[in-house]
Write a protein that holds these residues in place. Sequence first.
Motif, PDB file in Angstrom:
ATOM      1  N   SER A  13      40.991 -10.897  19.909  1.00 19.63           N
ATOM      2  CA  SER A  13      41.462  -9.833  20.782  1.00 19.63           C
ATOM      3  C   SER A  13      41.501 -10.352  22.203  1.00 19.63           C
ATOM      4  CB  SER A  13      40.515  -8.654  20.732  1.00 19.63           C
ATOM      5  OG  SER A  13      40.075  -8.481  19.429  1.00 19.63           O
ATOM      6  N   VAL A  14      42.463  -9.864  22.950  1.00 20.03           N
ATOM      7  CA  VAL A  14      42.525 -10.212  24.366  1.00 20.03           C
ATOM      8  C   VAL A  14      41.439  -9.420  25.097  1.00 20.03           C
ATOM      9  CG1 VAL A  14      43.990 -10.220  26.397  1.00 20.03           C
ATOM     10  CG2 VAL A  14      44.965 -10.722  24.172  1.00 20.03           C
ATOM     11  N   ILE A  15      41.291  -8.173  24.702  1.00 21.71           N
ATOM     12  CA  ILE A  15      40.224  -7.337  25.267  1.00 21.71           C
ATOM     13  C   ILE A  15      39.428  -6.742  24.107  1.00 21.71           C
ATOM     14  CG2 ILE A  15      39.677  -5.306  26.666  1.00 21.71           C
ATOM     15  CD1 ILE A  15      42.448  -5.539  27.889  1.00 21.71           C
ATOM     16  N   GLU A  16      38.134  -6.743  24.249  1.00 20.22           N
ATOM     17  CA  GLU A  16      37.320  -6.109  23.212  1.00 20.22           C
ATOM     18  C   GLU A  16      36.123  -5.406  23.837  1.00 20.22           C
ATOM     19  OE1 GLU A  16      36.524  -8.590  19.887  1.00 20.22           O
ATOM     20  OE2 GLU A  16      35.112  -7.169  18.992  1.00 20.22           O
ATOM     21  N   LEU A  17      36.007  -4.100  23.579  1.00 20.78           N
ATOM     22  CA  LEU A  17      34.861  -3.340  24.076  1.00 20.78           C
ATOM     23  C   LEU A  17      34.030  -2.881  22.893  1.00 20.78           C
ATOM     24  CD1 LEU A  17      36.950  -3.000  26.529  1.00 20.78           C
ATOM     25  CD2 LEU A  17      35.606  -1.001  27.106  1.00 20.78           C
ATOM     26  N   ARG A  18      32.725  -3.047  22.995  1.00 20.59           N
ATOM     27  CA  ARG A  18      31.847  -2.597  21.909  1.00 20.59           C
ATOM     28  C   ARG A  18      30.723  -1.728  22.469  1.00 20.59           C
ATOM     29  NH1 ARG A  18      32.410  -4.521  16.976  1.00 20.59           N
ATOM     30  NH2 ARG A  18      33.746  -6.353  16.685  1.00 20.59           N
ATOM     31  N   GLY A  19      30.665  -0.513  22.007  1.00 17.98           N
ATOM     32  CA  GLY A  19      29.576   0.409  22.372  1.00 17.98           C
ATOM     33  C   GLY A  19      29.356   0.541  23.864  1.00 17.98           C
ATOM     34  N   VAL A  20      30.447   0.620  24.627  1.00 19.89           N
ATOM     35  CA  VAL A  20      30.317   0.595  26.080  1.00 19.89           C
ATOM     36  C   VAL A  20      29.890   1.945  26.652  1.00 19.89           C
ATOM     37  CG1 VAL A  20      31.601   0.359  28.235  1.00 19.89           C
ATOM     38  CG2 VAL A  20      31.860  -1.346  26.442  1.00 19.89           C
ATOM     39  N   LYS A  21      28.824   1.878  27.449  1.00 25.84           N
ATOM     40  CA  LYS A  21      28.363   3.066  28.179  1.00 25.84           C
ATOM     41  C   LYS A  21      28.406   2.750  29.658  1.00 25.84           C
ATOM     42  CE  LYS A  21      25.251   5.519  25.131  1.00 25.84           C
ATOM     43  NZ  LYS A  21      23.900   5.935  24.835  1.00 25.84           N
ATOM     44  N   TYR A  22      28.790   3.739  30.460  1.00 25.89           N
ATOM     45  CA  TYR A  22      28.725   3.548  31.898  1.00 25.89           C
ATOM     46  C   TYR A  22      28.453   4.867  32.606  1.00 25.89           C
ATOM     47  CZ  TYR A  22      29.213   1.516  36.436  1.00 25.89           C
ATOM     48  OH  TYR A  22      28.910   1.080  37.698  1.00 25.89           O
ATOM     49  N   ALA A  23      27.640   4.810  33.649  1.00 24.00           N
ATOM     50  CA  ALA A  23      27.380   5.990  34.479  1.00 24.00           C
ATOM     51  C   ALA A  23      27.228   5.518  35.915  1.00 24.00           C
ATOM     52  CB  ALA A  23      26.109   6.689  34.017  1.00 24.00           C
ATOM     53  N   TYR A  24      27.643   6.348  36.879  1.00 25.91           N
ATOM     54  CA  TYR A  24      27.455   6.007  38.285  1.00 25.91           C
ATOM     55  C   TYR A  24      26.115   6.556  38.742  1.00 25.91           C
ATOM     56  CZ  TYR A  24      32.368   4.726  38.401  1.00 25.91           C
ATOM     57  OH  TYR A  24      33.565   4.116  38.158  1.00 25.91           O
ATOM     58  N   GLY A  25      25.256   5.683  39.197  1.00 23.86           N
ATOM     59  CA  GLY A  25      23.927   6.100  39.671  1.00 23.86           C
ATOM     60  C   GLY A  25      23.174   6.847  38.584  1.00 23.86           C
ATOM     61  N   GLY A  27      24.065   9.784  37.568  1.00 23.91           N
ATOM     62  CA  GLY A  27      24.978  10.791  37.023  1.00 23.91           C
ATOM     63  C   GLY A  27      25.109  10.697  35.512  1.00 23.91           C
ATOM     64  N   PRO A  28      25.874  11.624  34.946  1.00 22.90           N
ATOM     65  CA  PRO A  28      26.089  11.607  33.493  1.00 22.90           C
ATOM     66  C   PRO A  28      26.957  10.408  33.093  1.00 22.90           C
ATOM     67  CG  PRO A  28      27.503  13.230  34.537  1.00 22.90           C
ATOM     68  CD  PRO A  28      26.614  12.692  35.614  1.00 22.90           C
ATOM     69  N   ASN A  29      26.944  10.093  31.806  1.00 26.54           N
ATOM     70  CA  ASN A  29      27.760   8.983  31.332  1.00 26.54           C
ATOM     71  C   ASN A  29      29.240   9.273  31.543  1.00 26.54           C
ATOM     72  OD1 ASN A  29      25.573   7.559  30.544  1.00 26.54           O
ATOM     73  ND2 ASN A  29      25.705   8.154  28.379  1.00 26.54           N
ATOM     74  N   VAL A  30      29.922   8.341  32.205  1.00 19.48           N
ATOM     75  CA  VAL A  30      31.368   8.473  32.392  1.00 19.48           C
ATOM     76  C   VAL A  30      32.058   7.950  31.134  1.00 19.48           C
ATOM     77  CG1 VAL A  30      33.302   7.817  33.860  1.00 19.48           C
ATOM     78  CG2 VAL A  30      31.040   8.102  34.850  1.00 19.48           C
ATOM     79  N   LEU A  31      31.478   6.896  30.580  1.00 30.31           N
ATOM     80  CA  LEU A  31      31.951   6.365  29.304  1.00 30.31           C
ATOM     81  C   LEU A  31      30.758   6.354  28.367  1.00 30.31           C
ATOM     82  CD1 LEU A  31      34.022   3.276  30.488  1.00 30.31           C
ATOM     83  CD2 LEU A  31      34.894   5.519  29.843  1.00 30.31           C
ATOM     84  N   ASP A  32      31.002   6.705  27.108  1.00 31.40           N
ATOM     85  CA  ASP A  32      29.890   6.806  26.182  1.00 31.40           C
ATOM     86  C   ASP A  32      30.311   6.298  24.809  1.00 31.40           C
ATOM     87  OD1 ASP A  32      27.535   7.366  25.014  1.00 31.40           O
ATOM     88  OD2 ASP A  32      27.494   9.498  25.539  1.00 31.40           O
ATOM     89  N   GLY A  33      29.848   5.136  24.466  1.00 30.34           N
ATOM     90  CA  GLY A  33      30.136   4.580  23.149  1.00 30.34           C
ATOM     91  C   GLY A  33      31.597   4.269  22.922  1.00 30.34           C
ATOM     92  N   VAL A  34      32.211   3.594  23.873  1.00 35.05           N
ATOM     93  CA  VAL A  34      33.633   3.264  23.730  1.00 35.05           C
ATOM     94  C   VAL A  34      33.786   1.904  23.038  1.00 35.05           C
ATOM     95  CG1 VAL A  34      35.736   2.690  25.013  1.00 35.05           C
ATOM     96  CG2 VAL A  34      34.337   4.643  25.706  1.00 35.05           C
ATOM     97  N   ASP A  35      34.547   1.898  21.944  1.00 34.21           N
ATOM     98  CA  ASP A  35      34.874   0.662  21.227  1.00 34.21           C
ATOM     99  C   ASP A  35      36.371   0.535  21.150  1.00 34.21           C
ATOM    100  OD1 ASP A  35      32.213  -0.045  19.860  1.00 34.21           O
ATOM    101  OD2 ASP A  35      32.521   2.046  19.282  1.00 34.21           O
ATOM    102  N   PHE A  36      36.899  -0.608  21.488  1.00 35.14           N
ATOM    103  CA  PHE A  36      38.296  -0.867  21.117  1.00 35.14           C
ATOM    104  C   PHE A  36      38.676  -2.316  21.313  1.00 35.14           C
ATOM    105  CE2 PHE A  36      40.713  -1.396  25.019  1.00 35.14           C
ATOM    106  CZ  PHE A  36      39.995  -0.695  25.984  1.00 35.14           C
ATOM    107  N   LYS A  37      39.815  -2.656  20.711  1.00 35.13           N
ATOM    108  CA  LYS A  37      40.362  -4.000  20.830  1.00 35.13           C
ATOM    109  C   LYS A  37      41.804  -3.888  21.266  1.00 35.13           C
ATOM    110  CE  LYS A  37      37.949  -6.494  17.166  1.00 35.13           C
ATOM    111  NZ  LYS A  37      38.134  -7.146  15.859  1.00 35.13           N
ATOM    112  N   VAL A  38      42.224  -4.810  22.101  1.00 34.48           N
ATOM    113  CA  VAL A  38      43.649  -4.899  22.408  1.00 34.48           C
ATOM    114  C   VAL A  38      44.070  -6.298  22.016  1.00 34.48           C
ATOM    115  CG1 VAL A  38      45.430  -4.724  24.170  1.00 34.48           C
ATOM    116  CG2 VAL A  38      43.375  -3.340  24.354  1.00 34.48           C
ATOM    117  N   ARG A  39      45.059  -6.388  21.165  1.00 31.02           N
ATOM    118  CA  ARG A  39      45.487  -7.714  20.692  1.00 31.02           C
ATOM    119  C   ARG A  39      46.569  -8.287  21.585  1.00 31.02           C
ATOM    120  NH1 ARG A  39      44.575  -4.551  16.470  1.00 31.02           N
ATOM    121  NH2 ARG A  39      42.958  -5.204  15.007  1.00 31.02           N
TER     122      ARG A  39
END
Lengths: 307, 293
Positions: A13-25, A27-39
Amino acid sequence: MSVPQKTPVNATSVIELRGVKYAYGDGPNVLDGVDFKVRDGEFLGVIGPNGGGKTTLLKLILGLMRPLEGTVSVLGKAAADLGHDRRLLGYVPQDVIVRKQFPATVLDVCLMGTYASLGLLRWPGATERANAKQALHDVGLEGLEERLAGNLSGGQQQRLSIARALVAQPRLLLLDEPTSGLDTGGQAQLFTLLEKLRKQYHLTVVMVSHDVTALAHYADELACLNRTLHWHDRSELISEAVLRKVYACELDAFFIQHQKHLEEFHGDHAPAGHAHGPHCSHDHGHSHGDHGHSHDDHGHSHGEGQA
Amino acid sequence: MNEPGFMQVLSQTPLLQRALAAGALAGASCAILSPLVVLRRMSFIGDGMAHAAFGGIGLALFLLSGANYDDPMIKLITMAFCLTLGISIAYVSRGGDTERLAEDSAIGIAFSVSMALGALFLKLRQSSNPQYVTSMDVFLFGSMLNISPGDVWLLAGLSVTVLACMIVLQKEMLFYTFNARLAEASGLNVGVFHYLFMILLVVTVVTSSRLVGIILVSASLVLPGVTGLKVASRLAPAMLVAVAAGASSFVFGTFAAYTFDVPSGSAIILIQFAYLLLASVLHALKTRHRSTH
């Protein structure tokens, strides 16, 4: 859609995300458990409401931030540790408008795309200038090289931003809301241009946008991002039932409009209006990561077999 | 002519020569940075940092109770204080939409708190150990008549350093000023330029304001930059025009002050303003010429 070489299902994959979580400071999770691939060579459209995490997703792919949990890999490396390879990611941000009197010509702005790979104390030479002129030609800005960048129209500045990303000879093009601020004609031109460039340079494209109608038409795949990610194969788009099921979004208003636009699209290739993104108002559980289908699944061309 | 002319007095007065050289060099250093200060909308920083330096001087005079205003240790402590403040401002204002505080608010806070501290420390010093405490007028308006040859060399070194940094980092500073997030996404180490620019500014402001005063420093960080950007359409020529405007305003201003017996600070700033008016007229004519063709 142009897929120059047949890639096996599990191609890198050119891009691959696995179980990505992100929050600012705190704050609540902006991203929560994001998985994907871009070929390689794919065009992924990401839609979703404001605050759904679209720009955050792009920043993570660009390596400007690290995920709190999970991994973001780009071209086989962790995105935040791309180092010199970061030049392979062409980024077209949302706020490209150049101030009227900013002291740089169109060519200067385009050449900025070469600065990172040139390094300190090396100035763009004949090769870089030739590449920049080619990139400006590719986006239809030839002849405007010596103009002040701030004197270009909104649409021209958007194309200049793409030329600046192209001049570094990227493999990936990441676009953040590139159609906002453009009129309908400008949006159609932009999508046509992206299609051309994608084929010409075999680019992988990730576009984040509110413009669902146009994205649905041009992207190989659509994902709806609202904290979690919902996959949707473009060929299924026509079925309201499937759409509802996959997105679990309040799509009624959008869908009726979308049907109408889709028909118009098939006629003249120009989006007839600006549909707003679906309002993903509730939590949709888990995302459907790693949607395992081959490129052959979506080897169709525009406007083909959707009705 | 009854009175000797400016050139005659200049050739006979080393003090005036030094004042002129120091003014031209301080004007040039500030002016090199001014196009970027204007483009980054940091005009307030000259004022803010120069006033903040007052806190540093107050602190230094309080800590070294026997030392006077011109003591090298006082200068060092003041510089360290201002660098700490500048780097803190750069830190809190870093990072686009996630920035903790807007740059102008950060400078505003540093400026006023530092002034307050400076006044407090000075009062404490005056009560405990009143010798060698200069009036603060010197700091606000400079002390052109106390300039030593060492000060001139210091300013010359500063001008060369600022100029060298701007030449070496020309394209990076241009890209960073154009769009910091984009520059970072393309692989440039934006943090380095962010802090380096702040450090150059602080060192320039603190060194220059002690000699030519806060008011001339603030003016020279803005007026020549706007002038340069009106006349030139690229960054490097804009910087050159700014330097020419900044340095020459000090030379002509000093000349006017002597010849017409007017305050030199007023003459210098009004000359800078006259350059700006001239540049605006040229710019308007150029734009008009373009639109009719």
